[in-house]
Enzyme design. Structure first.
Site, PDB file in Angstrom:
ATOM      1  N   HIS A 172      43.321  26.751  36.809  1.00  0.00           N
ATOM      2  CA  HIS A 172      43.791  28.112  37.205  1.00  0.00           C
ATOM      3  C   HIS A 172      42.400  28.933  37.310  1.00  0.00           C
ATOM      4  CE1 HIS A 172      46.518  31.652  36.414  1.00  0.00           C
ATOM      5  NE2 HIS A 172      45.934  31.764  37.318  1.00  0.00           N
ATOM      6  N   HIS A 210      42.112  39.311  34.362  1.00  0.00           N
ATOM      7  CA  HIS A 210      42.325  38.077  34.989  1.00  0.00           C
ATOM      8  C   HIS A 210      41.735  38.077  36.420  1.00  0.00           C
ATOM      9  CE1 HIS A 210      43.655  34.252  36.298  1.00  0.00           C
ATOM     10  NE2 HIS A 210      44.686  34.793  36.982  1.00  0.00           N
ATOM     11  N   GLY A 255      43.402  38.932  41.105  1.00  0.00           N
ATOM     12  CA  GLY A 255      42.961  39.262  39.879  1.00  0.00           C
ATOM     13  C   GLY A 255      43.963  40.515  39.382  1.00  0.00           C
ATOM     14  N   ASN A 256      43.991  40.932  38.156  1.00  0.00           N
ATOM     15  CA  ASN A 256      44.449  42.131  37.617  1.00  0.00           C
ATOM     16  C   ASN A 256      43.973  42.478  36.160  1.00  0.00           C
ATOM     17  OD1 ASN A 256      46.029  40.025  35.837  1.00  0.00           O
ATOM     18  ND2 ASN A 256      46.934  39.604  37.937  1.00  0.00           N
ATOM     19  N   TYR A 286      19.255  43.874  19.513  1.00  0.00           N
ATOM     20  CA  TYR A 286      19.017  43.460  20.734  1.00  0.00           C
ATOM     21  C   TYR A 286      19.448  44.784  21.766  1.00  0.00           C
ATOM     22  CZ  TYR A 286      20.216  41.273  25.214  1.00  0.00           C
ATOM     23  OH  TYR A 286      20.069  40.890  26.635  1.00  0.00           O
ATOM     24  N   HIS A 291      39.990  35.368  39.696  1.00  0.00           N
ATOM     25  CA  HIS A 291      39.759  34.109  40.257  1.00  0.00           C
ATOM     26  C   HIS A 291      38.286  34.191  40.915  1.00  0.00           C
ATOM     27  CE1 HIS A 291      44.311  32.977  40.887  1.00  0.00           C
ATOM     28  NE2 HIS A 291      43.993  33.242  39.902  1.00  0.00           N
ATOM     29  N   SER A 306      51.947  44.238  41.472  1.00  0.00           N
ATOM     30  CA  SER A 306      51.745  42.871  42.207  1.00  0.00           C
ATOM     31  C   SER A 306      51.631  43.315  43.953  1.00  0.00           C
ATOM     32  CB  SER A 306      53.040  42.171  42.217  1.00  0.00           C
ATOM     33  OG  SER A 306      52.944  40.911  42.989  1.00  0.00           O
ATOM     34  N   SER A 349      52.304  39.600  38.691  1.00  0.00           N
ATOM     35  CA  SER A 349      53.015  38.223  38.345  1.00  0.00           C
ATOM     36  C   SER A 349      52.369  37.743  37.330  1.00  0.00           C
ATOM     37  CB  SER A 349      52.794  37.178  39.519  1.00  0.00           C
ATOM     38  OG  SER A 349      51.419  37.207  40.088  1.00  0.00           O
ATOM     39  N   ASP A 350      51.223  38.206  36.693  1.00  0.00           N
ATOM     40  CA  ASP A 350      50.798  37.657  35.404  1.00  0.00           C
ATOM     41  C   ASP A 350      51.167  38.451  34.356  1.00  0.00           C
ATOM     42  OD1 ASP A 350      49.136  35.394  36.367  1.00  0.00           O
ATOM     43  OD2 ASP A 350      48.011  36.916  37.597  1.00  0.00           O
ATOM     44  N   ASP A 389      23.909  35.029  23.703  1.00  0.00           N
ATOM     45  CA  ASP A 389      23.872  36.405  23.710  1.00  0.00           C
ATOM     46  C   ASP A 389      25.141  36.696  23.385  1.00  0.00           C
ATOM     47  OD1 ASP A 389      20.987  36.816  23.544  1.00  0.00           O
ATOM     48  OD2 ASP A 389      20.986  37.340  25.503  1.00  0.00           O
TER      49      ASP A 389
HETATM   50 ZN    ZN Z   1      45.562  33.731  38.609  1.00  0.00          ZN
END
Ligand code: ZN
Length: 232
Positions: free
Chosen positions: A172, A96, A29-30, A230, A98, A46, A76-77, A121
């Site tokens: 992915h 991002h 994740g990032n 809401y 996973h 990274s 790396s993303d 919603d």
């Molecule tokens: Zn990824």
């Protein structure tokens, strides 16, 4: 002090939310946070464990993906983030992860059907799942092409990135975004919850119907429409 302190600080705080919310394991994740007037974003380095991160370790990158400040290698993303910032001029943060349930839908190559009001919603449509990348894109600049995989999927579905702030990348995992880091991280947590609920819904009733159009409209508008009221 540098002119990038504020985005390093917000990227750091947003990254640290991911393990707290149970959205990442190890270094998965990032998050990046952008300053549009500077044309720069700060992103997680990274391979550094979350507990070793600090604001100063956030790497500064421009919207062409070029590192302008930092001694560590950016995530790396990074090229995916750069493409999205360059193409989508109204976003300020990208996340991002996973996270397990959203990633399971991505791996199944399925969009998440709008089964209930929790989903409605936030968005009126199924959460799109971009199809797997073509081989020539994979063998080219993979992370850069992932950005276009996301952009093209929204285009193909006729969706605006301002209407829907989340997507599954086929095979992915999810990406979410927003105007602010708070909103983009919130979107990641909401997506994970919607993905889990949708899986359970199909397990309980494999023929569960999509939410009725009238309920979708009602729920979205009470949160987002001109007369929104809401708040739970
Ligand atoms: Zn990824």
């Amino acid at each position: 002090m540098s002119q990038y302190d504020h985005i390093q600080q917000s990227a750091y705080l947003a990254n640290m939310q991911l393990p707290k919310l149970g959205l990442v394991l190890f270094t998965f994740g990032n998050v990046s946070a952008a300053d549009r007037s500077l044309g720069m974003f700060a992103i997680k380095p990274s391979g550094v464990p979350y507990e070793d991160l600090s604001p100063a370790k956030m790497v500064i990158v421009d919207f062409d993906g070029k590192t302008v400040q930092g001694t560590l290698r950016p995530s790396s993303d990074t090229q995916t983030h750069a493409v999205l910032y360059k193409q989508w001029t109204n976003i300020g943060c990208i996340v991002h992860t996973h996270s397990v349930y959203a990633t399971a839908w991505a791996q199944s190559l399925r969009s998440i059907p709008v089964f209930g009001t929790t989903h409605a919603d936030h968005t009126t449509v199924d959460i799109p799942c971009a199809p797997p990348m073509r081989d020539e894109m994979i063998s080219g600049n993979y992370e850069y092409e992932t950005g276009f995989q996301i952009i093209n999927e929204l285009k193909d579905k006729g969706l605006s990135y301002e209407e829907i702030e989340m997507i599954l990348v086929g095979n992915h995992a999810p990406f979410t975004w927003g105007k602010t880091p708070e909103k983009a991280v919130y979107n990641s947590a909401v997506l994970e919850s919607i993905a889990q609920m949708a899986l359970l819904t199909e397990q309980i009733n494999a023929n569960a119907p999509r939410l009725k159009a009238t309920l979708i409209k009602k729920h979205f508008e009470r949160k987002h429409g001109p007369d929104s009221y809401y708040g739970q």
